[in-house]
Design a protein around this motif. Sequence first.
Motif, short mmCIF file in Angstrom:
data_model
loop_
_atom_site.label_atom_id
_atom_site.label_comp_id
_atom_site.label_asym_id
_atom_site.label_seq_id
_atom_site.Cartn_x
_atom_site.Cartn_y
_atom_site.Cartn_z
N LEU A 190 40.28 49.31 34.90
CA LEU A 190 40.32 49.33 35.91
C LEU A 190 40.84 48.42 37.00
O LEU A 190 40.34 46.82 37.36
N GLU A 191 42.03 48.61 36.99
CA GLU A 191 43.01 46.92 37.92
C GLU A 191 43.67 47.08 39.58
O GLU A 191 43.56 46.47 40.02
N TYR A 192 43.97 48.58 39.44
CA TYR A 192 44.12 48.52 41.46
C TYR A 192 43.44 50.01 41.28
O TYR A 192 43.72 51.19 40.81
N VAL A 193 43.49 49.73 42.96
CA VAL A 193 43.42 51.06 43.85
C VAL A 193 44.03 51.09 44.18
O VAL A 193 44.13 50.59 45.07
N ASN A 194 44.69 52.32 44.59
CA ASN A 194 45.74 52.86 45.99
C ASN A 194 44.87 53.80 46.67
O ASN A 194 44.39 54.52 46.00
N LEU A 195 44.59 53.44 47.90
CA LEU A 195 43.72 53.95 48.56
C LEU A 195 44.91 54.32 49.92
O LEU A 195 45.53 53.21 50.61
N HIS A 196 44.95 55.60 50.82
CA HIS A 196 45.64 55.95 51.16
C HIS A 196 47.31 55.30 51.41
O HIS A 196 47.20 54.55 53.23
N GLY A 197 47.96 55.27 50.40
CA GLY A 197 48.92 54.14 50.39
C GLY A 197 48.54 52.97 50.11
O GLY A 197 49.88 51.90 50.22
N VAL A 198 47.43 51.91 50.47
CA VAL A 198 47.52 50.69 50.30
C VAL A 198 46.36 49.91 49.06
O VAL A 198 46.03 50.98 48.67
N SER A 199 47.20 49.31 48.54
CA SER A 199 47.27 48.97 46.73
C SER A 199 46.44 48.40 47.19
O SER A 199 46.01 46.84 47.60
#
Length: 104
Positions: free
Chosen positions: A13-22
């Motif tokens: 896992l490199e990125y988590v995009n939550l609520h439009g924020v990476s």
Amino acid sequence: MQVDPLDDTRWALEYVNLHGVSHLVNGRHIPELAFAVGRVTADDGVNVAEGTYELRTQELSMRIAASTSLAYPADALPEHDLFEHLSMAHSAVIHGDFLHIGFR
């Protein structure tokens, strides 16, 4: 018979995009997902979960439960909610060396 492109794969896992924020994953241990014969294991950097998954075309569903319950550090990171997010997955697309998972 349809081939499962996730079968026998492991992803960091490199990125988590939550609520439009990476958010760049920056923990000491990089979270991972592994898929094999309809089973999924997830490691969020602190705890481990396992369960089942089903992929039809690009529609993904996962049912996972934590198999460890270690305490998270006080400075919790976005990836520490990984198990909760994975149960809300609805799509998966492989682009080269990247797996993109969409959530509800």
